[in-house]
Write a protein that holds these residues in place. Structure first.
Motif, PDB file in Angstrom:
ATOM      1  N   UNK A  50       0.833  -1.212   0.000  1.00  0.00           N
ATOM      2  CA  UNK A  50       0.000   0.000   0.000  1.00  0.00           C
ATOM      3  C   UNK A  50       0.863   1.256   0.000  1.00  0.00           C
ATOM      4  N   UNK A  51       1.876   1.281   0.880  1.00  0.00           N
ATOM      5  CA  UNK A  51       2.774   2.438   0.961  1.00  0.00           C
ATOM      6  C   UNK A  51       3.523   2.621  -0.357  1.00  0.00           C
ATOM      7  N   UNK A  52       3.923   1.503  -0.984  1.00  0.00           N
ATOM      8  CA  UNK A  52       4.658   1.584  -2.250  1.00  0.00           C
ATOM      9  C   UNK A  52       3.768   2.167  -3.349  1.00  0.00           C
ATOM     10  N   UNK A  53       2.491   1.740  -3.385  1.00  0.00           N
ATOM     11  CA  UNK A  53       1.579   2.267  -4.408  1.00  0.00           C
ATOM     12  C   UNK A  53       1.402   3.776  -4.232  1.00  0.00           C
ATOM     13  N   UNK A  54       1.174   4.185  -2.981  1.00  0.00           N
ATOM     14  CA  UNK A  54       0.976   5.610  -2.689  1.00  0.00           C
ATOM     15  C   UNK A  54       2.228   6.411  -3.033  1.00  0.00           C
ATOM     16  N   UNK A  55       3.420   5.868  -2.708  1.00  0.00           N
ATOM     17  CA  UNK A  55       4.673   6.568  -3.009  1.00  0.00           C
ATOM     18  C   UNK A  55       4.850   6.737  -4.522  1.00  0.00           C
ATOM     19  N   UNK A  56       4.566   5.673  -5.276  1.00  0.00           N
ATOM     20  CA  UNK A  56       4.681   5.756  -6.733  1.00  0.00           C
ATOM     21  C   UNK A  56       3.690   6.757  -7.307  1.00  0.00           C
ATOM     22  N   UNK A  57       2.458   6.721  -6.784  1.00  0.00           N
ATOM     23  CA  UNK A  57       1.395   7.620  -7.248  1.00  0.00           C
ATOM     24  C   UNK A  57       1.780   9.081  -7.020  1.00  0.00           C
ATOM     25  N   UNK A  58       2.127   9.398  -5.768  1.00  0.00           N
ATOM     26  CA  UNK A  58       2.444  10.789  -5.422  1.00  0.00           C
ATOM     27  C   UNK A  58       3.759  11.231  -6.071  1.00  0.00           C
ATOM     28  N   UNK A  59       4.756  10.341  -6.108  1.00  0.00           N
ATOM     29  CA  UNK A  59       6.060  10.707  -6.663  1.00  0.00           C
ATOM     30  C   UNK A  59       6.017  10.930  -8.160  1.00  0.00           C
ATOM     31  N   UNK A  60       5.604   9.893  -8.897  1.00  0.00           N
ATOM     32  CA  UNK A  60       5.599  10.002 -10.364  1.00  0.00           C
ATOM     33  C   UNK A  60       4.505  10.963 -10.840  1.00  0.00           C
ATOM     34  N   UNK A  61       3.339  10.935 -10.176  1.00  0.00           N
ATOM     35  CA  UNK A  61       2.261  11.858 -10.547  1.00  0.00           C
ATOM     36  C   UNK A  61       2.670  13.301 -10.289  1.00  0.00           C
ATOM     37  N   UNK A  62       3.278  13.529  -9.117  1.00  0.00           N
ATOM     38  CA  UNK A  62       3.730  14.882  -8.774  1.00  0.00           C
ATOM     39  C   UNK A  62       4.788  15.376  -9.752  1.00  0.00           C
ATOM     40  N   UNK A  63       5.723  14.487 -10.113  1.00  0.00           N
ATOM     41  CA  UNK A  63       6.774  14.860 -11.069  1.00  0.00           C
ATOM     42  C   UNK A  63       6.166  15.190 -12.435  1.00  0.00           C
TER      43      UNK A  63
ATOM     44  N   UNK B   6       5.955  -4.172  -7.526  1.00  0.00           N
ATOM     45  CA  UNK B   6       4.895  -4.089  -8.536  1.00  0.00           C
ATOM     46  C   UNK B   6       3.940  -2.943  -8.202  1.00  0.00           C
ATOM     47  N   UNK B   7       3.581  -2.809  -6.916  1.00  0.00           N
ATOM     48  CA  UNK B   7       2.657  -1.749  -6.502  1.00  0.00           C
ATOM     49  C   UNK B   7       3.259  -0.364  -6.726  1.00  0.00           C
ATOM     50  N   UNK B   8       4.579  -0.243  -6.488  1.00  0.00           N
ATOM     51  CA  UNK B   8       5.264   1.038  -6.702  1.00  0.00           C
ATOM     52  C   UNK B   8       5.154   1.463  -8.171  1.00  0.00           C
ATOM     53  N   UNK B   9       5.428   0.514  -9.075  1.00  0.00           N
ATOM     54  CA  UNK B   9       5.388   0.825 -10.511  1.00  0.00           C
ATOM     55  C   UNK B   9       3.955   1.091 -10.977  1.00  0.00           C
ATOM     56  N   UNK B  10       2.997   0.322 -10.451  1.00  0.00           N
ATOM     57  CA  UNK B  10       1.588   0.544 -10.808  1.00  0.00           C
ATOM     58  C   UNK B  10       1.118   1.904 -10.302  1.00  0.00           C
ATOM     59  N   UNK B  11       1.515   2.249  -9.073  1.00  0.00           N
ATOM     60  CA  UNK B  11       1.163   3.558  -8.524  1.00  0.00           C
ATOM     61  C   UNK B  11       1.725   4.671  -9.398  1.00  0.00           C
ATOM     62  N   UNK B  12       2.982   4.491  -9.843  1.00  0.00           N
ATOM     63  CA  UNK B  12       3.622   5.502 -10.687  1.00  0.00           C
ATOM     64  C   UNK B  12       2.855   5.688 -11.999  1.00  0.00           C
ATOM     65  N   UNK B  13       2.486   4.564 -12.628  1.00  0.00           N
ATOM     66  CA  UNK B  13       1.750   4.629 -13.895  1.00  0.00           C
ATOM     67  C   UNK B  13       0.386   5.304 -13.686  1.00  0.00           C
ATOM     68  N   UNK B  14      -0.265   4.963 -12.576  1.00  0.00           N
ATOM     69  CA  UNK B  14      -1.566   5.551 -12.233  1.00  0.00           C
ATOM     70  C   UNK B  14      -1.438   7.067 -12.084  1.00  0.00           C
ATOM     71  N   UNK B  15      -0.386   7.498 -11.359  1.00  0.00           N
ATOM     72  CA  UNK B  15      -0.177   8.927 -11.118  1.00  0.00           C
ATOM     73  C   UNK B  15       0.126   9.689 -12.402  1.00  0.00           C
ATOM     74  N   UNK B  16       0.942   9.084 -13.281  1.00  0.00           N
ATOM     75  CA  UNK B  16       1.263   9.723 -14.561  1.00  0.00           C
ATOM     76  C   UNK B  16      -0.019   9.879 -15.383  1.00  0.00           C
ATOM     77  N   UNK B  17      -0.857   8.831 -15.380  1.00  0.00           N
ATOM     78  CA  UNK B  17      -2.128   8.888 -16.101  1.00  0.00           C
ATOM     79  C   UNK B  17      -3.035   9.993 -15.586  1.00  0.00           C
ATOM     80  N   UNK B  18      -3.140  10.107 -14.259  1.00  0.00           N
ATOM     81  CA  UNK B  18      -3.996  11.144 -13.663  1.00  0.00           C
ATOM     82  C   UNK B  18      -3.522  12.547 -14.039  1.00  0.00           C
TER      83      UNK B  18
END
Lengths: 138, 152
Positions: A50-63, B6-18
């Motif tokens: 869960x923490x990894x998903x949130x970190x990827x979301x906020x990090x890559x999305x923010x960038x 896997x969750x880190x990379x999926x989160x990253x892809x999700x964030x880029x999409x948003x």
């Protein structure tokens, strides 16, 4: 590129992300549920993904927002902004999902519960914008 | 740890999409919700792109016996359309319309350092905790139930 095409592309990336998360970890990519799970007592492995998903979301999305020079803030004034945050947190916990869990994943699974949830939150959000922007002014 | 990667990379892809789709811009979101005013339908394409992808791809993924780095698929077990679902979705919609943030974009905005997202996020987490507190006091059984889909 026209804006609707970029929106469609963004949507496909979101759909591919949800698909990859299900394929690899067997989990539904519902952001509210993933965040809520972080505040629950659970195993280290459950907390880690869960923490990894949130970190990827906020990090890559923010960038990405920085790369695209996006920095638009919410127009809501502070008390309204905080109230909105509480309502979103409370409502998504009570209703078991948000735009991603019910919208992207639930509709993809043809879940009737998610269809009802999506129609309900779309309707209530549309009515909220109608009331705040047109009847009472901002 | 493989699941976390896997969750880190999926989160990253999700964030880029948003961010690419501009779901992260509260003014675009409010414009999309402003059906009776300055309606901007662009975000409908985000939902179309995302659900068309999941509707096709989930079908193939769920035909597998199990996910790649986990023992089983964990899907919501509840099937009934009940009051908590409808009330919760309605309350969520009010908050979404007031601020223009739903949970994913709020996290992305906070990641980018946008002040309103940084303020919205702790309030959202507090709201989730408040619901769990209330639910635990009043019925003690509101924790989401999950079903495990074992190999078939």
């Amino acid at each position: 590129m026209s804006s609707w095409f970029v929106a469609l592309l963004g949507g496909v990336l979101i759909g591919l992300s949800a698909t990859a998360l299900l394929l690899f970890t067997g989990r539904i990519a519902g952001v509210s549920g993933i965040v809520n799970g972080l505040t629950r007592r659970s195993s280290g492995a459950d907390w880690a993904w869960r923490a990894a998903f949130v970190a990827g979301l906020a990090g890559a999305g923010g960038a990405t927002m920085h790369l695209l020079h996006q920095a638009t803030a919410s127009p809501a004034r502070l008390p309204v902004l905080l109230l909105a945050g509480v309502l979103v947190g409370f409502g998504t916990s009570l209703g078991s999902g948000c735009t991603s869990g019910h919208g992207v994943c639930g509709l993809g699974r043809f879940s009737r519960r998610s269809l009802v949830a999506v129609l309900t939150f779309m309707a209530s959000a549309i009515v909220t914008v109608l009331l705040t922007h047109h009847l009472f002014g901002t | 740890m493989k699941a976390a990667l896997a969750a880190l990379l999926c989160g990253a892809l999700f964030g880029i999409g948003l961010a690419l789709a501009r779901m992260t811009d509260p003014l675009v979101v409010i414009g999309f919700l402003d059906v009776f005013g300055d309606f901007d339908p662009t975000l409908a394409f985000v939902l179309i792109g995302a659900t068309m992808t999941t509707a096709v791809a989930f079908h193939f993924v769920l035909r597998r016996a199990r996910p790649i780095v986990a023992a089983q698929f964990e899907l919501p077990a509840t099937r009934t359309i009940d009051l908590p679902l409808i009330l919760g979705a309605a309350i969520f919609g009010v908050g979404w319309g007031l601020a223009g943030y739903c949970p994913g974009p709020a996290l992305v905005g906070a990641g980018a350092g946008v002040s309103t997202a940084l303020l919205f996020l702790p309030a959202m987490i507090a709201g989730g905790l408040a619901h769990r507190f209330v639910a635990a006091r009043y019925n003690g059984k509101s924790r989401p139930t999950r079903i495990s889909v074992f190999r078939s």
